[in-house]
Structures are given as structure tokens and as C-alpha cells.
Design a protein around this motif. Structure first.
Motif, short mmCIF file in Angstrom:
data_model
loop_
_atom_site.label_atom_id
_atom_site.label_comp_id
_atom_site.label_asym_id
_atom_site.label_seq_id
_atom_site.Cartn_x
_atom_site.Cartn_y
_atom_site.Cartn_z
N ALA A 110 41.43 14.02 33.56
CA ALA A 110 41.97 12.84 32.89
C ALA A 110 42.17 11.74 33.92
N ILE A 111 42.16 10.50 33.40
CA ILE A 111 42.54 9.34 34.21
C ILE A 111 43.86 8.83 33.64
N VAL A 112 44.83 8.60 34.55
CA VAL A 112 46.18 8.22 34.12
C VAL A 112 46.59 6.98 34.90
N LEU A 113 47.23 6.05 34.19
CA LEU A 113 47.79 4.85 34.79
C LEU A 113 49.30 5.03 34.85
N ALA A 144 50.29 5.83 47.26
CA ALA A 144 49.25 4.85 46.99
C ALA A 144 49.86 3.48 46.73
N ILE A 145 51.00 3.44 45.98
CA ILE A 145 51.66 2.16 45.69
C ILE A 145 52.29 1.59 46.95
N GLU A 146 52.93 2.48 47.76
CA GLU A 146 53.64 1.99 48.93
C GLU A 146 52.69 1.56 50.05
N THR A 147 51.61 2.30 50.24
CA THR A 147 50.70 1.99 51.35
C THR A 147 49.57 1.05 50.96
N GLY A 148 49.29 1.00 49.64
CA GLY A 148 48.16 0.20 49.20
C GLY A 148 46.82 0.85 49.52
N LEU A 149 46.82 2.16 49.83
CA LEU A 149 45.60 2.89 50.20
C LEU A 149 45.37 4.05 49.25
N PRO A 150 44.13 4.47 49.08
CA PRO A 150 43.86 5.65 48.25
C PRO A 150 44.52 6.89 48.84
N GLN A 151 44.95 7.80 47.95
CA GLN A 151 45.62 9.02 48.36
C GLN A 151 45.02 10.21 47.61
N VAL A 152 44.99 11.38 48.30
CA VAL A 152 44.48 12.62 47.70
C VAL A 152 45.58 13.65 47.79
N SER A 153 45.85 14.35 46.70
CA SER A 153 46.96 15.30 46.65
C SER A 153 46.49 16.70 47.00
N GLY A 154 47.47 17.59 47.18
CA GLY A 154 47.20 19.02 47.24
C GLY A 154 47.21 19.59 45.84
N THR A 167 44.81 15.54 42.44
CA THR A 167 44.71 14.17 41.96
C THR A 167 44.28 13.25 43.09
N ILE A 168 43.55 12.22 42.69
CA ILE A 168 43.16 11.15 43.60
C ILE A 168 43.70 9.86 43.01
N ALA A 169 44.51 9.11 43.79
CA ALA A 169 45.18 7.92 43.27
C ALA A 169 44.80 6.71 44.10
N VAL A 170 44.66 5.57 43.41
CA VAL A 170 44.41 4.30 44.09
C VAL A 170 45.40 3.28 43.56
N PRO A 171 45.79 2.29 44.36
CA PRO A 171 46.71 1.26 43.88
C PRO A 171 45.97 0.26 42.97
N VAL A 172 46.72 -0.33 42.03
CA VAL A 172 46.17 -1.34 41.12
C VAL A 172 46.86 -2.66 41.42
N GLY A 176 47.23 -10.11 43.07
CA GLY A 176 47.55 -9.86 44.47
C GLY A 176 48.74 -8.96 44.66
N GLU A 177 49.36 -8.47 43.58
CA GLU A 177 50.55 -7.63 43.69
C GLU A 177 50.24 -6.25 43.13
N ILE A 178 50.71 -5.20 43.85
CA ILE A 178 50.48 -3.83 43.39
C ILE A 178 51.43 -3.56 42.23
N ARG A 179 50.85 -3.32 41.05
CA ARG A 179 51.66 -3.11 39.84
C ARG A 179 51.68 -1.64 39.41
N TYR A 180 50.56 -0.97 39.62
CA TYR A 180 50.43 0.39 39.09
C TYR A 180 49.73 1.28 40.13
N ALA A 181 49.67 2.57 39.77
CA ALA A 181 48.83 3.56 40.48
C ALA A 181 47.90 4.18 39.45
N LEU A 182 46.63 4.20 39.77
CA LEU A 182 45.63 4.77 38.87
C LEU A 182 45.11 6.06 39.50
N ASN A 183 45.21 7.17 38.77
CA ASN A 183 44.74 8.42 39.37
C ASN A 183 43.81 9.15 38.42
#
Length: 565
Positions: A110-113, A144-154, A167-172, A176-183
Motif C-alpha cells: 500500500a501507499i500511505v500519506l 523523513a519529515i525531520e530530515t527531508g530525506l528518503p528513509q527505509v525502515s526495518g 516501509t520506504i518514506a519520502v517527504p512531501v 517549499g514546506e514539508i507537509r506530509y510523509a509519503l510511504n
């Protein structure tokens, strides 16, 4: 104490039977062959083992690279989806349709916002009107939200049905402002599929997260992927390391293995590949075993062959010993045996016995020849004494010249004796005659290899002695700077031309009378047809040219008395 003059006691050398020598021979000949064969075999197998190790290392690197490439592609797809215009303008229903298509293309669960507090805003597994849960394990999305970088979970559990996923998450970013995390959630079967191409039969491959929990394993163990269980202790000890190679481990099925792992810097996962130790070490162990077996068999065969050959040799030597013991009774022709060399020795001994009488007769002839040579030598010495007296001014000069000429004659005789009186080579005649007068730094000597007859060797030795004596008194050898060049050539007719050239000595003057040396040289080298001598008293140094033919010597002596005329 031993009496003076008594012979010191010497222990006799230790003797060995033929069988011992044959055994040593068998071992000495087989060991190098075995050693070379063992070295080649072991080296070949060891090299094959290294190539096999390199192949598995490359396979592990490819599996790690394939995993990282797949994760990088998914991150790129998520980042593209995060730039969706419907999401930017808040049209979540339209965005959800895009997300549904994307999750099908990627093959995820699934893709989750997510909102920054972990509340799900869009979930492609739930319908639009379903209540969306709030995620408790929110570390990956939060980073992902705090760093603004993609993250991969265990390893995690899905919020909807608790199935194990990663899960793999990227900031949205919106305006110009990070509002969400998309994984996106990926099933463990999805991860296992990444290994299918690289984990062939007999190998064990696994993907382990940063806590040492299994994310995927190939092959299955009794139909179970063992997802969520800790990896084996040998691998667990190296979790977090960039790489670890050829760790000795025991698999879950109790198979001894070599395990290697590489850590993915992108995901933090450790990619593991295990190969049975028998695949790597088996050929080496079997090669060593075969070498040991072949060595034992070779030694046993060599020992048996040595004993058999020793029996044959001893029987032949015993017969040979009996034959030798009966030679004095005049035994007839020997009876041939099985060893060719022993038969040959029997024939030789039989021939020696028959020829002994003939040898005694030849001994008398040799004594007569020696007597003849002694008489000739005494005649030569007598001629030298007479001629030296006529050319000497006083007693001291007579003694000196007489002694020098005798030494030259002796040196020539030594050369002829060393060569069994078949002649002497020209080069050693020249060098040994000149040795008492000058060192090698003052001499230049060269010419082809020529074998002189005894007569020529004696004549040339005497001639060179006279020329050297003259050079020491009046010529090049009388000054430290003087030098001598001697060279010779021979043409197709056998004519030898020897040139004596002095240089850097005192000024040379034409002599007023002919001394003994000049008379002797002239007499000897004009006594034969085609022979000649030319003395050139050049002011810069004496030059003497001798010409003579090589011919068969019949008398074995030089005609010294010719110089008296």
C-alpha cells in the motif's frame, strides 16, 4: 697413546646392501615426482577454490546492488508521486487514484500519506470513506519529515492487518514546506523475490535489518521464510559492519557454511549469502587425501620393486663373485646371466686375463722408448751446454743463460707430458714461456687454436725463451713501460705465421755480431723447407716473424745440434 709413526686408526666406511640402495633410489625418484604432482594439483585446486570464492563474492555484490537499485527506483517513484498536482492543491481523492496506480506498478502492499503526527490521510488499502488509523510506529516517516530525506525502515507490522512489511518514506513538500510523509509498504515476499536470481541451489541468501531480524530468506525452510526471527549468531555478530567475508557458521539446517554479508548504506539492511563449506573446502580436502593415498601406494610399490630387484641383483653378484674367485685357475668362457652389465664385466675380466701377457710385452717396449727419450734429452742438454758456453762472456752469464734455457726446455717437456706427447697447443706454449718475464698487463697474445708437434713445441719454446731473454736484457722487458704483442695466423696449406713485436722499450740498434740465440733461431727455422725467420731491428722495437708448416713429428725431439753449425 699411539706410537710415533703408527698409522692412525680409520673406521671403515659403513656398507649397505643393494636392497637399501634400491629403496633409496625408489624414494629419491618418486618423491620429486610426487612433490611436483602434489604441488600442481594443490595449486590448481586452490586456484579453483579462489576463483569460486571470487564468483560468490561477485554474486553477493550483485544481490546487494540489485536490492539497492530496486529501493532507489521505488524512492524515485515515490518522489515523483509526492509532486502530484492533485496533492498540492488538496484533491486527496484524485491523488488516491494516482497512488493506487503507482502501488500496482511498484508491486507494494500500500501507499500511505501521513500527517506529521502519524495520522493517515490516504491509504490505498482502505476505501475513501473508511476510518483511517493513526500509526504508532512512526519513526521512519518522522525521520523523513525531520530530515527531508528518503528513509527505509526495518521490519514492521502493517497497521491494517499486522502483516510483516518494510516501509520506504519520502517527504512531501508543498509550497517549499514539508507537509506530509509519503510511504510505501513492501511485503517480505517482495524482498525475497529480489534474491531469486542470485541464490541458486545449495546456497542460502537472506536480508537482515539493522536489528538482526530476518526480512527475507531463500530457500524457504519447511515452507517458512522465518521472517521476524533473529538471524544466526555468527551473522548477528557482524550486523552493522560494512562487510564481513567468509565467516564460518552453521546454518539452521546444521550445515557448515561460509557466510558473507554486505551492508547497504542506503537501507541499513545486511545482505547475506552462505555457501556450504564442502563446496569450497571439499576439493582441497579430497586432493590432500588423494595425495596421501598415492604417496603411501608409491612407497609400498617402490619397496616391493626394490626387494624384487635386490633379489635379482644379489643372485647375479653372487655368481659374479664365484667367477672372479675361479679366474686364477684358468676358467673358460663365463656363463651369461640376467644382468647385461655383469655379463659385460665377466667378459672384460676374461679378456684382461688373456691380454695380461701381451701387456707385459708392451711394458718392455715402453721402457725402451723411455730409455730412447732420456738419451735424446741428455743429448739436447749437452748441446745447450756447449752452445751456451760459446756465447757467454763469463761464468755468471753462462750459468744464467744455461739455467734459463733448461727451464724453457723443461716447461716445453711439461706441456708435452700433459698432452701425452701427442703435441702441445701454441697458446699455452707462448704464455707459459713468457710468464717469468712479464705480467699479463704488458702482453697482448692472440691467435687461433693450433696443436704443435713435439718437435715444433720444443723449437718454439726455445725460440721464445731466447727472444724473451733478449727483451729482458736489451728490449721491451728492460723498461717498466715496455710491451709485447704476439699474434699468429694459419692458412689453408698449414703455414703458420707468428709475429713478435716489441714496443715502448729502449731504442733498438742493429747488433754487431750474432749471439747464440740469433744463431739457434736462424738455424732451426731455416732447416726445413718452407720455414723462415726474419728479424727486423726497428728502432721502435724488435720485430721477429717466424713461418713454419705443421707436419708430422717422427723423432719426437728438436734438432738442437743444428744450431752449432
Amino acid at each position: 697413546m699411539a706410537r710415533p709413526g703408527a698409522r692412525a686408526f680409520r673406521r671403515p666406511p659403513r656398507s649397505w646392501p643393494v636392497s637399501a640402495y634400491l629403496l633409496v633410489l625408489a624414494i629419491a625418484t618418486s618423491l620429486p615426482v610426487l612433490g611436483c604432482a602434489a604441488f600442481v594439483a594443490y595449486h590448481f585446486v586452490a586456484e579453483s577454490s579462489q576463483l569460486m570464492k571470487a564468483e560468490y563474492e561477485d554474486r553477493l555484490r550483485l544481490m546487494r546492488n540489485a536490492t539497492e537499485l530496486r529501493v532507489a527506483n521505488i524512492i524515485e517513484d515515490l518522489q515523483i508521486l509526492a509532486l502530484s498536482p492533485p496533492l498540492a492543491r488538496g484533491s486527496l481523492a484524485e491523488f488516491r487514484e494516482h497512488a493506487v496506480q503507482s502501488v500496482k506498478l511498484i508491486g507494494g502492499v500500500a501507499i500511505v500519506l501521513y500527517a506529521p503526527d502519524g495520522q493517515q490521510i490516504v491509504n490505498t488499502r482502505l476505501q475513501t470513506n473508511d476510518a483511517l488509523p493513526k500509526r504508532i510506529e512512526f519513526d521512519t516517516e518522522r525521520r523523513a519529515i525531520e530530515t527531508g530525506l528518503p528513509q527505509v525502515s526495518g521490519l514492521q507490522k502493517a497497521v491494517v492487518d499486522d502483516q510483516p512489511i518494510v516501509t520506504i518514506a519520502v517527504p512531501v513538500r508543498i509550497d517549499g514546506e514539508i507537509r506530509y510523509a509519503l510511504n510505501i509498504g513492501l511485503s517480505t515476499q517482495y524482498l525475497s523475490g529480489l534474491m531469486d536470481e542470485y541464490v541458486s541451489a545449495g546456497l542460502v541468501g537472506s536480508i537482515v535489518d539493522s536489528r538482526g531480524l530476518l526480512l527475507a530468506r531463500r530457500p524457504l525452510l519447511d515452507g517458512d521464510q522465518l521472517v521476524g526471527q533473529p538471524t544466526i549468531p555468527e551473522v548477528m555478530a557482524h550486523i552493522g559492519e560494512p562487510s564481513a567475508w567468509w565467516i564460518k557458521a552453521i546454518s539452521r539446517t546444521s550445515v557448515p557454511t561460509y557466510t558473507s554479508l554486505l551492508r547497504s548504506g542506503q537501507s541499513g539492511w545486511s545482505i547475506n549469502l552462505a555457501v556450504p563449506r564442502e563446496v569450497i573446502d571439499g576439493p582441497l580436502h579430497r586432493t590432500v587425501e588423494w595425495i596421501i593415498v598415492l604417496t603411501i601406494l608409491t612407497f609400498a610399490l617402490g619397496l616391493g620393486l626394490a626387494r624384487w630387484l635386490a633379489h635379482r641383483f644379489i643372485a647375479e653378484f653372487t655368481g659374479f663373485e664365484r667367477y672372479v674367485a675361479t679366474l686364477q685357475t684358468g676358467v673358460g668362457e663365463p656363463v651369461p646371466g640376467n644382468i647385461t652389465e655383469v655379463n659385460r664385466m665377466k667378459k672384460v675380466l676374461h679378456t684382461v686375463g688373456r691380454n695380461l701377457a701381451a701387456a707385459l710385452g708392451q711394458q718392455k717396449i715402453l721402457l725402451d722408448e723411455i730409455n730412447h727419450r732420456v738419451k735424446n734429452t741428455l743429448g739436447t742438454v749437452q748441446s745447450i751446454a756447449r752452445l751456451s758456453r760459446s756465447s757467454a762472456g763469463d761464468l755468471d752469464q753462462y750459468v744464467t743463460s744455461f739455467e734459463g734455457r733448461l727451464l724453457a726446455l723443461s716447461e716445453a717437456y711439461n706441456l708435452l707430458t700433459e698432452n701425452n706427447w701427442v703435441g702441445a697447443h701454441l697458446d699455452p706454449v707462448v704464455r707459459r714461456t713468457l710468464a717469468p718475464f712479464a705480467g699479463s698487463e704488458r702482453l697482448r697474445i692472440g691467435g687461433p687454436d693450433i696443436l704443435l708437434t713435439p718437435r715444433l713445441a720444443l723449437a718454439l719454446s726455445a725460440t721464445l725463451q731466447e727472444l724473451s731473454t733478449n727483451a729482458a736484457k736489451y728490449g721491451a722487458f728492460s723498461l717498466p713501460s715496455g710491451k709485447l704483442h704476439i699474434c699468429w695466423t694459419i692458412d689453408d696449406t698449414g703455414l703458420v705465421r707468428l709475429v713478435w713485436t716489441e714496443s715502448d722499450g729502449p731504442l733498438v740498434r742493429q747488433p754487431t755480431r750474432k749471439g747464440f740465440g740469433t744463431q739457434m733461431i736462424g738455424s732451426m727455422f731455416r732447416s726445413e723447407e718452407g720455414w723462415s725467420v726474419k728479424l727486423d731491428f726497428d728502432p721502435g722495437g724488435l720485430r721477429c716473424v717466424l713461418q713454419f708448416y705443421l707436419q708430422q713429428d717422427k723423432t719426437g725431439q728438436a734438432d738442437w745440434t743444428a744450431a752449432a753449425s
